[in-house]
Enzyme design. Structure first.
Site, PDB file in Angstrom:
ATOM      1  N   GLY A  30      -0.932  -3.848   8.554  1.00  0.00           N
ATOM      2  CA  GLY A  30       0.390  -4.296   8.121  1.00  0.00           C
ATOM      3  C   GLY A  30       1.466  -3.553   8.877  1.00  0.00           C
ATOM      4  O   GLY A  30       1.191  -2.636   9.644  1.00  0.00           O
ATOM      5  N   THR A  31       2.683  -3.995   8.662  1.00  0.00           N
ATOM      6  CA  THR A  31       3.821  -3.342   9.270  1.00  0.00           C
ATOM      7  C   THR A  31       3.931  -1.911   8.750  1.00  0.00           C
ATOM      8  O   THR A  31       4.381  -1.015   9.442  1.00  0.00           O
ATOM      9  CB  THR A  31       5.096  -4.102   8.896  1.00  0.00           C
ATOM     10  OG1 THR A  31       4.829  -5.478   9.083  1.00  0.00           O
ATOM     11  CG2 THR A  31       6.258  -3.697   9.768  1.00  0.00           C
ATOM     12  N   PHE A  32       3.531  -1.750   7.517  1.00  0.00           N
ATOM     13  CA  PHE A  32       3.717  -0.449   6.888  1.00  0.00           C
ATOM     14  C   PHE A  32       2.467   0.408   6.861  1.00  0.00           C
ATOM     15  O   PHE A  32       2.433   1.450   6.250  1.00  0.00           O
ATOM     16  CB  PHE A  32       4.231  -0.631   5.452  1.00  0.00           C
ATOM     17  CG  PHE A  32       5.669  -1.006   5.398  1.00  0.00           C
ATOM     18  CD1 PHE A  32       6.460  -0.969   6.537  1.00  0.00           C
ATOM     19  CD2 PHE A  32       6.262  -1.363   4.209  1.00  0.00           C
ATOM     20  CE1 PHE A  32       7.795  -1.303   6.490  1.00  0.00           C
ATOM     21  CE2 PHE A  32       7.602  -1.698   4.145  1.00  0.00           C
ATOM     22  CZ  PHE A  32       8.376  -1.668   5.291  1.00  0.00           C
ATOM     23  N   GLU A  60      -2.143   0.764   7.553  1.00  0.00           N
ATOM     24  CA  GLU A  60      -3.428   0.087   7.674  1.00  0.00           C
ATOM     25  C   GLU A  60      -4.045  -0.166   6.308  1.00  0.00           C
ATOM     26  O   GLU A  60      -3.763   0.541   5.357  1.00  0.00           O
ATOM     27  CB  GLU A  60      -4.388   0.971   8.472  1.00  0.00           C
ATOM     28  CG  GLU A  60      -3.916   1.278   9.865  1.00  0.00           C
ATOM     29  CD  GLU A  60      -4.463   2.610  10.360  1.00  0.00           C
ATOM     30  OE1 GLU A  60      -5.121   2.609  11.407  1.00  0.00           O
ATOM     31  OE2 GLU A  60      -4.240   3.632   9.692  1.00  0.00           O
ATOM     32  N   VAL A  61      -4.926  -1.170   6.270  1.00  0.00           N
ATOM     33  CA  VAL A  61      -5.672  -1.456   5.043  1.00  0.00           C
ATOM     34  C   VAL A  61      -7.168  -1.394   5.379  1.00  0.00           C
ATOM     35  O   VAL A  61      -7.603  -1.958   6.394  1.00  0.00           O
ATOM     36  CB  VAL A  61      -5.306  -2.843   4.474  1.00  0.00           C
ATOM     37  CG1 VAL A  61      -6.071  -3.106   3.187  1.00  0.00           C
ATOM     38  CG2 VAL A  61      -3.806  -2.947   4.226  1.00  0.00           C
ATOM     39  N   ASP A 103       8.330 -11.626  -0.176  1.00  0.00           N
ATOM     40  CA  ASP A 103       7.565 -11.727   1.070  1.00  0.00           C
ATOM     41  C   ASP A 103       6.415 -12.703   0.911  1.00  0.00           C
ATOM     42  O   ASP A 103       5.276 -12.422   1.300  1.00  0.00           O
ATOM     43  CB  ASP A 103       7.062 -10.352   1.523  1.00  0.00           C
ATOM     44  CG  ASP A 103       6.708 -10.334   3.017  1.00  0.00           C
ATOM     45  OD1 ASP A 103       7.049 -11.310   3.728  1.00  0.00           O
ATOM     46  OD2 ASP A 103       6.079  -9.362   3.475  1.00  0.00           O
TER      47      ASP A 103
END
Ligand SMILES: Nc1ncnc2c1ncn2[C@@H]1O[C@H](COP(=O)(O)OP(=O)(O)OP(=O)(O)O)[C@@H](O)[C@H]1O
Ligand SMILES: [Mg+2]
Length: 447
Positions: A78-80, A82-83, A199
Site C-alpha cells: 500500500g501507499t502507507f 506493506e501487508v 477510499d
C-alpha cells in the site's frame, strides 16, 4: 460510541483483542515529546546496561510481540506500508499484518494510523474487516530501540480488484447481487456509525474464501457530523472513484462520497475494469460529465457555490448516458436503474445505502447468491498486488497530483516501494503507480 469518537486523540491506544474486550494501554506506545529523550536520538541511556536490560525485558502488556506471528508472504504494497500474510504460531490462525509506516515519524505513533485504529475498533460488523490486535517488534539496540508496529487483521483470501482482473473468475447475476448487497450493508453500518470510508475502490474490498465481503483500508476514514458546516479535506478518494462534489472542491461532504464509489465498483462487476480512468482531476471530471451528463444548477441545485465550480472546466451540453452506455454490459434492468441512482451527480439526490438495499435489484429473481461455491474453484488468492495492470492503454500516468490529505504529513509522497505489478489508479494519498502492460488471462479494459 460517540463518546469514544469525540475524545481527543492521545497517544494511549485502545486495543481490542480477539475476544472483543477493550483494553487500554497504560503508557504511550512510543514515548513522545518530553519522554522522547532516552528513546530517540539522545542514546546515552542505551549505554547503561541496567537500562538496556530493562528495555529488553520490557513487556508491553497490551501490545504483543510480533514474533508470535510467522510471516508467510507479502500480499500487498500500500501507499502507507506493506501487508503480509502471517500465521499465529500458537493458534495457527492466518492473519494479515499491515505495517505502520514510521519512517517519517518524529513525534511518535502516526496520527493517521491511530485514527485508522480507533475507527476500526469502533466498527464491529460482518462486512467490515476485523482488527484482531496491534503488535510490535521488540525494541532492541539493533533497531535503535524503535519498534515496528503492525495492525493485525483477520485474513481474507481475495480482494475484489484481484478477482475482477482474472478472466477465469466469473460472477453470475446472483453473485454480483451478493457482492453489492454485502458492500452496501457494510456502508450502511459505517455510515450509521458516523464514519466515512473515503477510499472506496475494488482493491479495498476484501472477500473471504467463504464469500464474506469486508470493507477494508480505513486509512483515510474519518468521523463525520451533520447539521453544521464542515471543512474536511477534499483530497481523498482514489481519483477514478472520486465523486464530482470532491472534484469541485466540496469540503462539507458526507456519506454520498462512498456511494459514488459503490456505483463505480458496481459497474466494474460487469466491465471488469474501472469505468472512469482519469489522468488528472480535470480529465476525471470530463469523464464523469461524458457519462453522467453536464453539471448544471438544473440537475444539481447550488452546485455554483462549490469552490472549484468556476475554476474547473465543465463540458456543456452533454446528455446523461449512464444507462445507454452501461447497457452493453449490464442486461438486468434493475441493475441499470440502481447504477443510475448511485452515479447521480448531485450528492443530495444520490441514493443512500439504506435505500439501495431496499432496491428491487436485491429482491427480484435471481436473488443474491452465496459466493462460496464459485470461490471454491479459485483456491489461489487473487490480490491486486499479484495481478497485472488494469489500465491497458499506453497513456502516460500523470505526475503526483496531491499533497498528503492529512496535515501531519506523516507519509512520504514518493519513494515508497511498489510491488512487482501494480495497476493502481492515481492515488488519493500518493504518487500514481507505474505503467505496465496487461498479461494473458487477465481482463482488458472494455468500457
Ligand atoms: N485482512 C486482509 N487480508 C488479506 N489481504 C489484505 C488484508 N488487508 C489488506 N490486504 C491486502 O493488502 C492490500 C493493501 O492493504 P490496505 O488497503 O489496507 O493498505 P494501504 O496501505 O492503505 O493500501 P493502498 O494505499 O494501496 O490503498 C489490500 O488491497 C489487500 O490486497
Ligand atoms: Mg488500500
Amino acid at each position: 460510541m460517540r463518546g469514544l469518537l469525540d475524545a481527543p486523540m492521545t497517544s494511549a491506544v485502545n486495543i481490542q483483542n480477539a475476544s472483543g474486550a477493550n483494553r487500554v494501554t497504560p503508557h504511550p506506545i512510543q514515548p513522545t515529546g518530553d519522554q522522547a529523550g532516552p528513546w530517540m536520538g539522545q542514546n546515552f541511556l542505551f549505554k547503561d546496561p541496567t537500562f538496556v536490560k530493562y528495555l529488553d525485558n520490557y513487556d508491553y502488556k497490551f501490545c504483543d510481540d510480533a514474533s508470535k506471528y510467522e510471516k508467510l508472504a507479502k500480499i500487498g504494497q500500500g501507499t502507507f506500508g506493506e501487508v503480509f500474510k502471517a500465521k499465529n504460531k500458537q493458534t495457527k490462525l492466518t492473519v494479515a499484518l499491515k505495517k505502520v509506516l514510521m519512517e517519517n515519524e518524529k513525534e511518535g505513533f502516526p496520527i493517521t494510523a491511530l485514527r485508522e485504529l480507533k475507527i476500526l475498533q469502533l466498527l464491529d460488523h460482518e462486512n467490515v474487516v476485523n482488527l484482531i490486535e496491534i503488535c510490535r517488534t521488540k525494541a532492541t539496540q539493533f533497531n535503535r530501540y524503535k519498534s515496528t508496529f503492525f495492525l493485525v487483521f483477520e485474513f481474507c483470501e481475495h480482494d475484489l480488484a484481484g478477482l475482477l482482473s482474472n478472466v477465469n473468475v466469473k460472477f453470475n447475476l446472483g453473485e454480483i447481487k451478493k457482492v453489492m448487497q454485502q458492500l452496501l450493508n457494510g456502508l450502511y453500518f459505517i455510515h450509521s456509525n458516523k464514519i466515512l470510508h473515503r477510499d472506496m475502490k475494488a482493491a479495498n474490498i476484501l472477500i473471504t474464501k467463504k464469500g464474506i465481503l469486508k470493507l477494508a483500508d480505513f486509512g483515510l476514514a474519518r468521523p463525520f457530523s451533520m447539521g453544521q458546516k464542515n471543512r474536511y479535506t477534499n483530497r481523498v478518494v482514489t481519483l477514478w472513484y472520486r465523486p464530482p462534489e470532491l472534484l469541485l472542491g466540496d469540503r462539507d461532504y458526507g456519506p454520498p462520497v462512498d456511494l459514488w464509489g459503490a456505483g463505480c465498483i458496481m459497474a466494474e462487476m460487469w466491465t471488469r475494469s474501472p469505468i472512469m480512468q482519469g489522468n488528472t482531476e480535470q480529465h476525471q471530471l470530463n469523464l464523469i460529465v461524458h457519462l453522467c451528463g453536464s453539471i448544471t444548477p438544473e440537475v444539481w441545485p447550488n452546485v455554483e457555490s462549490l469552490e472549484l465550480y468556476s475554476t474547473m472546466e465543465i463540458p456543456k451540453g452533454q446528455k446523461r448516458k449512464v444507462r445507454d452506455r452501461l447497457r452493453n454490459f449490464v442486461k438486468d434492468h434493475n441493475a441499470l436503474e440502481l447504477l443510475d441512482k448511485l452515479l447521480t451527480l448531485d450528492p443530495a439526490k444520490r441514493i443512500n445505502a439504506d435505500a439501495s438495499l431496499g432496491h428491487d435489484f436485491f429482491w427480484q429473481d435471481p436473488l443474491p447468491q452465496d459466493l462460496e461455491n464459485m470461490l471454491k474453484q479459485h483456491t489461489q488468492s487473487m490480490f491486486e498486488y499479484y495481478t497485472p495492470p488494469r489500465r491497458p492503454r499506453g497513456h502516460q500516468q500523470p505526475p503526483h497530483q496531491h499533497q498528503q490529505p492529512h496535515s501531519h504529513g506523516h507519509h512520504p509522497p514518493h519513494g515508497h516501494h511498489h510491488g512487482p505489478r501494480h495497476p493502481h489508479p492515481p492515488h488519493a494519498r500518493g504518487a500514481p503507480h507505474p505503467q505496465q502492460q496487461p498479461m494473458e488471462g487477465f481482463h482488458e479494459r472494455v468500457f
